[in-house]
Design a protein around this motif. Structure first.
Motif, PDB file in Angstrom:
ATOM      1  N   SER A 117       0.837  -1.208   0.000  1.00 31.45           N
ATOM      2  CA  SER A 117       0.000   0.000   0.000  1.00 31.45           C
ATOM      3  C   SER A 117       0.863   1.245   0.000  1.00 31.45           C
ATOM      4  CB  SER A 117      -0.895   0.009   1.245  1.00 31.45           C
ATOM      5  OG  SER A 117      -1.596  -1.190   1.331  1.00 31.45           O
ATOM      6  N   ILE A 118       1.941   1.230   0.783  1.00 29.38           N
ATOM      7  CA  ILE A 118       2.814   2.410   0.861  1.00 29.38           C
ATOM      8  C   ILE A 118       3.371   2.745  -0.526  1.00 29.38           C
ATOM      9  CG2 ILE A 118       5.039   3.245   1.746  1.00 29.38           C
ATOM     10  CD1 ILE A 118       4.402   1.793   4.369  1.00 29.38           C
ATOM     11  N   ILE A 119       3.777   1.700  -1.242  1.00 34.62           N
ATOM     12  CA  ILE A 119       4.326   1.935  -2.587  1.00 34.62           C
ATOM     13  C   ILE A 119       3.254   2.533  -3.495  1.00 34.62           C
ATOM     14  CG2 ILE A 119       5.276   0.807  -4.642  1.00 34.62           C
ATOM     15  CD1 ILE A 119       6.623  -1.173  -2.621  1.00 34.62           C
ATOM     16  N   HIS A 120       2.031   1.992  -3.398  1.00 34.83           N
ATOM     17  CA  HIS A 120       0.929   2.549  -4.191  1.00 34.83           C
ATOM     18  C   HIS A 120       0.691   4.008  -3.831  1.00 34.83           C
ATOM     19  CE1 HIS A 120      -0.372  -0.831  -6.496  1.00 34.83           C
ATOM     20  NE2 HIS A 120      -0.449  -1.618  -5.427  1.00 34.83           N
ATOM     21  N   TRP A 121       0.651   4.280  -2.536  1.00 37.65           N
ATOM     22  CA  TRP A 121       0.385   5.659  -2.099  1.00 37.65           C
ATOM     23  C   TRP A 121       1.522   6.593  -2.521  1.00 37.65           C
ATOM     24  CZ3 TRP A 121      -0.974   3.327   3.290  1.00 37.65           C
ATOM     25  CH2 TRP A 121      -2.285   2.808   3.240  1.00 37.65           C
ATOM     26  N   SER A 122       2.737   6.091  -2.486  1.00 39.09           N
ATOM     27  CA  SER A 122       3.870   6.956  -2.857  1.00 39.09           C
ATOM     28  C   SER A 122       3.774   7.341  -4.337  1.00 39.09           C
ATOM     29  CB  SER A 122       5.200   6.266  -2.560  1.00 39.09           C
ATOM     30  OG  SER A 122       5.442   5.265  -3.526  1.00 39.09           O
ATOM     31  N   ARG A 123       3.032   6.535  -5.084  1.00 38.33           N
ATOM     32  CA  ARG A 123       2.848   6.878  -6.507  1.00 38.33           C
ATOM     33  C   ARG A 123       1.639   7.781  -6.705  1.00 38.33           C
ATOM     34  NH1 ARG A 123       4.106   0.747  -8.412  1.00 38.33           N
ATOM     35  NH2 ARG A 123       6.350   0.858  -8.116  1.00 38.33           N
ATOM     36  N   SER A 124       0.558   7.513  -5.948  1.00 35.90           N
ATOM     37  CA  SER A 124      -0.682   8.242  -6.213  1.00 35.90           C
ATOM     38  C   SER A 124      -0.769   9.574  -5.464  1.00 35.90           C
ATOM     39  CB  SER A 124      -1.882   7.367  -5.855  1.00 35.90           C
ATOM     40  OG  SER A 124      -1.808   7.023  -4.484  1.00 35.90           O
ATOM     41  N   GLU A 125      -0.137   9.686  -4.292  1.00 36.08           N
ATOM     42  CA  GLU A 125      -0.263  10.923  -3.505  1.00 36.08           C
ATOM     43  C   GLU A 125       0.671  11.996  -4.055  1.00 36.08           C
ATOM     44  OE1 GLU A 125      -2.357  11.554  -1.109  1.00 36.08           O
ATOM     45  OE2 GLU A 125      -3.137   9.557  -0.613  1.00 36.08           O
ATOM     46  N   THR A 126       0.441  13.224  -3.552  1.00 32.41           N
ATOM     47  CA  THR A 126       1.311  14.321  -3.992  1.00 32.41           C
ATOM     48  C   THR A 126       1.842  15.070  -2.773  1.00 32.41           C
ATOM     49  OG1 THR A 126      -0.659  15.688  -4.149  1.00 32.41           O
ATOM     50  CG2 THR A 126       0.175  14.751  -6.224  1.00 32.41           C
ATOM     51  N   GLY A 127       2.820  15.944  -3.030  1.00 26.91           N
ATOM     52  CA  GLY A 127       3.324  16.850  -1.995  1.00 26.91           C
ATOM     53  C   GLY A 127       4.055  16.135  -0.873  1.00 26.91           C
ATOM     54  N   VAL A 128       3.826  16.669   0.363  1.00 28.90           N
ATOM     55  CA  VAL A 128       4.537  16.149   1.535  1.00 28.90           C
ATOM     56  C   VAL A 128       4.228  14.667   1.735  1.00 28.90           C
ATOM     57  CG1 VAL A 128       4.958  16.491   4.001  1.00 28.90           C
ATOM     58  CG2 VAL A 128       4.296  18.434   2.585  1.00 28.90           C
ATOM     59  N   LYS A 129       2.965  14.315   1.526  1.00 27.21           N
ATOM     60  CA  LYS A 129       2.546  12.931   1.746  1.00 27.21           C
ATOM     61  C   LYS A 129       3.357  11.988   0.859  1.00 27.21           C
ATOM     62  CE  LYS A 129      -1.870  11.828   3.652  1.00 27.21           C
ATOM     63  NZ  LYS A 129      -3.251  11.468   3.415  1.00 27.21           N
ATOM     64  N   LYS A 130       3.553  12.400  -0.373  1.00 23.10           N
ATOM     65  CA  LYS A 130       4.320  11.574  -1.313  1.00 23.10           C
ATOM     66  C   LYS A 130       5.724  11.315  -0.752  1.00 23.10           C
ATOM     67  CE  LYS A 130       5.628  11.387  -6.201  1.00 23.10           C
ATOM     68  NZ  LYS A 130       4.653  10.491  -6.821  1.00 23.10           N
ATOM     69  N   ILE A 131       6.336  12.407  -0.236  1.00 23.49           N
ATOM     70  CA  ILE A 131       7.695  12.274   0.315  1.00 23.49           C
ATOM     71  C   ILE A 131       7.688  11.308   1.504  1.00 23.49           C
ATOM     72  CG2 ILE A 131       9.615  13.535   1.385  1.00 23.49           C
ATOM     73  CD1 ILE A 131       8.575  16.034  -0.147  1.00 23.49           C
ATOM     74  N   ILE A 132       6.671  11.488   2.387  1.00 21.92           N
ATOM     75  CA  ILE A 132       6.593  10.613   3.567  1.00 21.92           C
ATOM     76  C   ILE A 132       6.486   9.153   3.130  1.00 21.92           C
ATOM     77  CG2 ILE A 132       5.180   9.974   5.570  1.00 21.92           C
ATOM     78  CD1 ILE A 132       4.435  12.946   5.825  1.00 21.92           C
ATOM     79  N   TYR A 133       5.597   8.877   2.168  1.00 25.33           N
ATOM     80  CA  TYR A 133       5.426   7.485   1.723  1.00 25.33           C
ATOM     81  C   TYR A 133       6.689   6.965   1.048  1.00 25.33           C
ATOM     82  CZ  TYR A 133       0.470   7.800   2.815  1.00 25.33           C
ATOM     83  OH  TYR A 133      -0.717   7.926   3.472  1.00 25.33           O
ATOM     84  N   LYS A 134       7.370   7.861   0.322  1.00 27.34           N
ATOM     85  CA  LYS A 134       8.633   7.460  -0.323  1.00 27.34           C
ATOM     86  C   LYS A 134       9.621   6.992   0.752  1.00 27.34           C
ATOM     87  CE  LYS A 134       9.268   8.167  -4.918  1.00 27.34           C
ATOM     88  NZ  LYS A 134       8.794   6.921  -5.473  1.00 27.34           N
ATOM     89  N   ILE A 135       9.697   7.815   1.845  1.00 26.85           N
ATOM     90  CA  ILE A 135      10.631   7.455   2.924  1.00 26.85           C
ATOM     91  C   ILE A 135      10.189   6.148   3.576  1.00 26.85           C
ATOM     92  CG2 ILE A 135      11.547   8.159   5.190  1.00 26.85           C
ATOM     93  CD1 ILE A 135      11.187  11.102   4.175  1.00 26.85           C
ATOM     94  N   LEU A 136       8.869   6.042   3.831  1.00 30.19           N
ATOM     95  CA  LEU A 136       8.357   4.852   4.511  1.00 30.19           C
ATOM     96  C   LEU A 136       8.559   3.582   3.678  1.00 30.19           C
ATOM     97  CD1 LEU A 136       5.030   6.049   6.185  1.00 30.19           C
ATOM     98  CD2 LEU A 136       7.216   5.575   7.272  1.00 30.19           C
ATOM     99  N   SER A 137       8.608   3.741   2.348  1.00 31.94           N
ATOM    100  CA  SER A 137       8.783   2.545   1.514  1.00 31.94           C
ATOM    101  C   SER A 137      10.206   2.003   1.617  1.00 31.94           C
ATOM    102  CB  SER A 137       8.440   2.858   0.060  1.00 31.94           C
ATOM    103  OG  SER A 137       9.415   3.736  -0.474  1.00 31.94           O
TER     104      SER A 137
END
Lengths: 400, 252
Positions: free
Chosen positions: A131-151
């Motif tokens: 899910s984190i990988i999916h979110w890191s692709r679909s989200e934008t802005g700060v959230k995207k960065i957070i998910y990128k780090i979490l992945s």
């Protein structure tokens, strides 16, 4: 210091019988009450999560991720009451740096870190990785960065890698169950191993702690699940609620039987301390033990849960029963912690007298701090849920 | 202070630091830190004897202890205290210890005709050979020194108070000044200089006997030879090193 002396003078005037002069000050207060309460919720929520993973109880699947996040939120807060209660909090780190290996308390740091790092964090990460990988692709802005780090740099969402995630997740849960038992059984051991204190000293203590932990964890996740569905305007998954209700009932029956066994054994053996202990139960602990723990927190929930299990009733009625029973269970489990921790210090080790405990409102060891520490896990959980939505409806959207 | 003097003291200071730092790193936490210079703990094995018949409940020992060890004067902090037991002809046993017995005791509330027996029992840390307080301390701030004295390092205590819960004798308290747990240490600063603990020194009736457990001859060895000895709460298997003569079974 003057305030402390005034409090102790007040306590001194309210002593019945004889207590050792050093016993006027009651040392483990409300913060130490909420410590086993919170740790119990962690262990209980995790064991609930493992029901789905290891024991294949498919009905409770909607609460699987929520249980993990709940366990995590409470686990983060678990050491705070301990730390706040130290008179020398700045030296607390010594427990990790120079642990005294014979001390049950010294092991807390290691059991805690093991549970946090090796079990919960890993399990949550492997479960959420896809899910984190999916979110890191679909989200934008700060959230995207957070998910990128979490992945943590992974991007493989192939069926093979997801199957591996599941496998590892299951393996961690298998390790996690004994770890959860260890975490809370160990908290029981901290009390159960104090031979100087007949109210605590019992081999059953870790086991009673464990089952009461499971009870409180299931009830807490059930409450959070129902409240969050209400807030999100979603329908409760009724088979899931029924299953949670059933497990809550079974666990409560085991827990209650164990406690009753402990109680009967003590009464029957009638050792040296029995006189002062029964005096304590009849006076100082009557409300918190007989009324709150046994009647409100145990008997009423057991009867009502058994009732909805035995007679066919409307969904609405069952939901109300589960909700109220889960709240009563929380009151009951909190009372258990109170009765163990505070009760164990209300009688003198001379077995000749009783002292009093007045909860302070302000101050680091006061009621407000305790309330703050009880609210904090919900704040953390709120953030976690925003960041890592545990809802299966959301997951389905992502997967589709 | 002249410039030269300042430089000199600064140099001396740095020199001392250089000496102390490696020394501190090499010497592990031990009783040595609390003992007088030149004291050899391996040559001692301390204990105390208390003759219940001899105690008159004057409270001098409690007062002396508080002064000697800077124990706060409030009635909730005691390294040693005295209990008065009153066994009536009929009914419940009465125990009291007003302000730890430090100011003596008020007249017995019971009519003398109703009293079968009454006596005083001085209490203190029992310096157990198997101390539960030491077992539970999460950081090793309390420990048994080589001479058998259970010591407490107030500079290392984190204040979790597990030791207070573990002590069956109520011998420990939280010192509000040091914010560390406190307890009797047999006046370690005195005994390592060959002096007696303050409570033993001031006792007018020699109800307290201080000495060695293994070395003979000494007052404690004699005390243990001529008296029938009991310890407090023997069932807990803590193996106390405070020995009571003429102790009543009612004392807990």
């Amino acid at each position: 210091m003057e305030k402390l002396f005034a409090l102790l003078n007040l306590a001194l005037q309210n002593i019945t019988g004889y207590i050792y002069p050093n016993e006027v000050e009651l040392h483990w207060n409300i913060l130490i009450v909420i410590y086993p309460y919170i740790t119990g919720l962690v262990a209980g929520a995790f064991i609930l999560a493992s029901l789905e993973r290891v024991f294949n109880v498919k009905e409770v699947q909607p609460t699987y991720r929520l249980s993990l996040l709940t366990a995590f939120a409470f686990l983060i807060v678990a050491p705070l009451p301990l730390q706040a209660h130290l008179t020398r909090p700045e030296r607390g780190i010594h427990i990790f740096l120079t642990p005294h290996l014979q001390s049950a308390m010294a092991m807390f740091g290691f059991v805690y870190l093991w549970y946090l790092m090796a079990v919960l964090l890993l399990e949550i990460w492997f479960d959420y990785r896809e899910s984190i990988i999916h979110w890191s692709r679909s989200e934008t802005g700060v959230k995207k960065i957070i998910y990128k780090i979490l992945s943590l740099g992974t991007s493989d969402v192939s069926d093979k890698s997801i199957a591996l995630d599941r496998k590892i997740g299951k393996f961690i849960t298998v390790i996690g169950i004994p770890s959860a038992f260890l975490l809370h059984g160990y908290v029981g051991f901290i009390f159960g191993s104090v031979k100087a204190n007949p109210w605590w000293s019992s081999v059953l203590m870790p086991i009673v702690f464990l089952f009461s932990a499971i009870v409180s964890g299931i009830a807490m996740v059930l409450l959070i699940y129902m409240v969050s569905n209400f807030l999100r305007g979603r329908k409760n998954d009724m088979p899931c609620l029924d299953k949670l209700g059933s497990y809550l009932l079974y666990m409560m029956l085991i827990d209650f039987s164990l406690e009753a066994l402990d109680f009967i054994q003590r009464l029957y053996e009638a050792e040296e301390s029995i006189k002062i202990l029964s005096q304590m139960v009849r006076s100082k602990l009557f409300i918190s033990l007989v009324v709150a723990q046994v009647i409100i927190g145990t008997v009423i929930p057991i009867l009502s849960l058994a009732l909805v299990k035995m007679i066919r009733s409307a969904e609405k009625f069952r939901r109300a029963v589960y909700f109220i029973a889960a709240i009563l269970v929380q009151i009951g489990i909190f009372s258990i912690r109170w009765n163990v921790v505070i009760g164990g210090q209300l009688f003198s080790k001379s077995f000749r007298g009783l002292t009093v405990y007045k909860v302070e409102l302000f101050g680091i060891e006061g009621l407000l701090t305790a309330i703050g520490l009880l609210v904090l896990p919900f704040v953390i959980l709120f953030i976690l849920v925003k960041l890592l939505p545990p809802w299966s409806d959301r997951k389905a959207v992502v997967n589709s | 202070m002249t410039k030269n003097q300042t430089a000199q003291t600064r140099r001396e200071f740095l020199k001392r630091c250089l000496q102390i730092v490696p020394a501190a790193a090499l010497v592990p936490l031990s009783a040595q830190a609390f003992a007088a210079e030149g004291y050899d703990p391996t040559q001692h094995d301390y204990g105390m004897g208390i003759d219940v018949h001899k105690c008159i409940g004057c409270g001098l020992c409690v007062q002396a202890c508080k002064i000697e060890n800077q124990v706060p004067q409030q009635p909730f902090y005691f390294r040693t205290w005295i209990e008065r037991y009153t066994i009536p002809v009929e009914g419940e046993i009465l125990v009291d210890s007003p302000n730890g017995g430090s100011q003596g005791f008020p007249p017995n509330p019971l009519d003398p005709k109703e009293v079968m027996r009454t006596y005083f029992v001085p209490k203190l840390c029992n310096h157990c050979a198997k101390p539960p307080c030491v077992q539970v301390c999460p950081v090793g701030a309390t420990f048994v020194s080589r001479d058998g004295v259970v010591l407490m390092d107030p500079d290392y205590c984190i204040g979790c108070r597990y030791c207070i819960q573990a002590c069956p004798y109520g011998a420990r308290f939280m010192n509000p000044v040091t914010r560390a747990t406190d307890k009797c240490n047999f006046c370690y600063h005195r005994i390592t200089k060959g002096l007696l603990p303050a409570c033993v020194e001031v006792c007018p009736t020699q109800a307290r006997i201080f000495g060695e457990l293994t070395q003979r001859p000494n007052p404690l060895a004699r005390f243990r030879r001529v008296n029938k000895i009991q310890v407090l709460k023997p069932a807990l298997n803590t193996e106390p090193k405070v020995f009571y003569a003429n102790l009543d079974g009612e004392v807990r």
